[in-house]
Design an enzyme around this catalytic site. Sequence first.
Site, PDB file in Angstrom:
ATOM      1  N   ASP A   1       0.857  -1.180   0.000  1.00 50.92           N
ATOM      2  CA  ASP A   1       0.000   0.000   0.000  1.00 50.92           C
ATOM      3  C   ASP A   1       0.898   1.236   0.000  1.00 50.92           C
ATOM      4  O   ASP A   1       1.483   1.587   1.024  1.00 50.92           O
ATOM      5  CB  ASP A   1      -0.906   0.024   1.237  1.00 50.92           C
ATOM      6  CG  ASP A   1      -2.009  -1.043   1.170  1.00 50.92           C
ATOM      7  OD1 ASP A   1      -1.794  -2.076   0.501  1.00 50.92           O
ATOM      8  OD2 ASP A   1      -3.064  -0.840   1.791  1.00 50.92           O
TER       9      ASP A   1
ATOM     10  N   LYS B   1      -6.789   3.369  -3.658  1.00 57.90           N
ATOM     11  CA  LYS B   1      -7.224   3.393  -2.264  1.00 57.90           C
ATOM     12  C   LYS B   1      -7.393   4.837  -1.839  1.00 57.90           C
ATOM     13  O   LYS B   1      -6.615   5.704  -2.237  1.00 57.90           O
ATOM     14  CB  LYS B   1      -6.147   2.679  -1.432  1.00 57.90           C
ATOM     15  CG  LYS B   1      -6.343   2.702   0.069  1.00 57.90           C
ATOM     16  CD  LYS B   1      -5.259   1.850   0.756  1.00 57.90           C
ATOM     17  CE  LYS B   1      -5.247   2.070   2.259  1.00 57.90           C
ATOM     18  NZ  LYS B   1      -4.161   1.354   2.944  1.00 57.90           N
TER      19      LYS B   1
ATOM     20  N   LYS C   1     -10.159   0.252  -2.822  1.00 59.71           N
ATOM     21  CA  LYS C   1     -10.110   0.093  -1.373  1.00 59.71           C
ATOM     22  C   LYS C   1     -10.389   1.411  -0.674  1.00 59.71           C
ATOM     23  O   LYS C   1      -9.516   2.268  -0.589  1.00 59.71           O
ATOM     24  CB  LYS C   1      -8.729  -0.445  -0.948  1.00 59.71           C
ATOM     25  CG  LYS C   1      -8.567  -0.590   0.570  1.00 59.71           C
ATOM     26  CD  LYS C   1      -7.214  -1.176   0.946  1.00 59.71           C
ATOM     27  CE  LYS C   1      -6.985  -1.116   2.445  1.00 59.71           C
ATOM     28  NZ  LYS C   1      -5.641  -1.577   2.840  1.00 59.71           N
TER      29      LYS C   1
END
Lengths: 303, 486
Positions: A140, A203, A239
């Site tokens: 991430d 995300k 996400k």
Amino acid sequence: MTKVDFNSLDIRRKAVDQVGVEERCARFKSRSIKKDAKIQGLKMALNMIDLTTLEGKDTEGKVRQLCHKASHLHYSYDGLPTVAAVCVYPSFVKLAKSLVSNKGIKVASVATAFPSGQSFLKYKIAETEEAVQEGADEIDMVISRGKFHQGEYSYVFDEIASVKEACGKARLKVILETGELGNLDAVYYASQIAIEAGADFIKTSTGKIKPAATMPVSLVMLEAIRDHYFRTGKMVGMKPAGGISNAKLALHYLIMVKETLGEAWLNNQWFRFGASSLANDLLKQLVKQESGMYQSANYFALD
Amino acid sequence: MAKAKKDNDWNLAPAPESTGHVKIDKKYDLFIGGKFVPPTAKKYFETVNPATEKILSQVAEAGQKDVDKAVKAARKAYDTVWSKMPPVERSKYIFRIARLIQERAREFAIIESIDGGKPIRESRDVDVPLAAAHFFYHAGWADKLNYAFPNAEVSSLGVVGQIIPWNFPLLMAAWKIAPALACGNTVVLKPAETTPLTALKLAELFMDAGLPDGVVNIITGAGSTGQALVEHSDIDKIAFTGSTQVGKMIKRSLAGKSTRLTLELGGKAANIIFEDSAIDQAVEGVVNGIYFNQGHVCCAGSRLFVEESISSEFIRKLKHRMDHLILGDPLDKNTDIGAINSEGQLNTIQSYLEAGEKDGFEMYQSNVAVPKKGFWCRPTLFTHVSQSSVISKEEIFGPVLAMQTFRTIDEVIDKANNTPYGLSAGVWTDKGSKIFNLTTKLKAGVVWANTFNKFDPTSPFGGYKESGFGREGGLHGLSAYLKITG
């Protein structure tokens, strides 16, 4: 991998109308999710969680507890899925991997000078490579919001592409930190840049900045994913992270995914919730569906 | 879209609104002089649930004698009570009506959906709250009319006859009754024959509110009842919302008389999408513009103009959105598209679908299953139609969208105005200057920018050309129920 020149890409800033986006989100929230559909949705949401701990005070003990919970969400409810992944700092990847890899749970690691991203590219790449070597299945990363605001979009693009290369087989989630981008037009543009640069997921947030994930921001990102899919036929994951702490809201996110992208995205290969406290509310609702009563919070483990 | 794996299927379970507390009588009489009285000829007609084809109730059919009785009751109430009452007292009654509608919002919403076929989401979130809002808004004006029209003398008109359509039965009753009462007039209202129930429930509510007898009279029936009302000699004003065809008949029959008239008639609104618009939100606006209330909306955005450079992207997104509209039981909270109001209207819509296909236009209908019983029409899109076709010229009054493409601003303005109607229009662009350019040139009573089908009691609503004349809502709406001198 040959480098793609950002300026050669056919992407342009697109108008997004905030009022319209908010109205659409209100429609998702008016969907009524009952009975079997609710139980299915709650279990689906549990299975999409990236169970997360990202604190300065994280310790091995904390990570161990988190990893146990990832596959044992409730001490007495049978037939529960596991979460999708645990998400930790790079220094805990090895430990987490050893605890969950045999449970079918992925290990995600933040990297690239999370959460600010204010560092040098070579360290970001090194950090990514090391996290992957330690066993991270997913990385991430954060984008350089400062560079984005400076208008250096090709820097942002190249950086993501470099980190993607450093990921090797690990899947890359690109955090836009939408709370720092300022408006929805920018969210759409940043989504496009991330997708074109090779993001496997986009995300919303680090969870360190407020507002974190909101439905309007997430809808715009889902629309960017849809536009990319319409153009290329390639799926990208989504996400939302931070701020989704109750089950009802999570179900409305799933409705939003279903109606914006379709049911093909309704699994943890393509959709994740970045959350720590959401799991307990989902569990609470599941137990309520079974027993007809809400249980006290004391029956759900605080990990 | 990508094919979902089988285990990804996630279908919503039925979520019907419960109807236990809703009472619909087997038979309804005429509401005249503050009470329900049987029709002179003892004739009744059926009202049907269009989603199930089940008979809901028998409703009185008012003949000429009944109309006369109702007008006399309204005249008496006007002369003896309502015109003499201090305006602040009138205002209290109207506020009370507004509050009672709010209190019974659920009951009204459910009956509206049962009788008319519209989704409960719309009757609950749009029809009923807006109906209450119209009473609230006009209640506030009742004792301030001199301030609404400064330096002028204002006075009421007398008895007004009001005829309303079946697409927004309660809301149209509110649009008509609230300003009439606020301005000191008394009312004889005729609801549409396929959807009389919420107006009759409203009559019960007026009794509960203690509204003086005869101030509002509600007479049910079909075209002949309406005609008797229009032709009655003691009516000071007629307000009609409905088809252009009937509007023309009314205007003809009032020619040469001093009866005032306002008409709110059909429409064939242009919804114009520019390349620089927020496309995803424009798609949503187009869907709301035409599929809201199954397209039974006089200001529906039934003609879609898309700038040719984005037409294929737009069509793909529009079809994708159409496929996610849930069609079915109007009482289910997740229903987006309810039942077509009546069998007759369904046949009309179907004849237009056939006409469009016969003209060779590509027709797309969303891939939803349609229930076996009841009257249903899938959301429909005709792409690349021509300006000269029937489906782009005539009002269909159903969930049918006719799309054309355009190249320049001047071209789209010309095409948008190239219609006998002029009720509403929509403009979608990120550029403010373009919006102002178009709003001044489009011949439509309402032009929405980057939104569609937004209503508010403070905002006047009405048409150009064959869409009628007179305005409802706002100051303009008040002036339609007043004599203004000086």
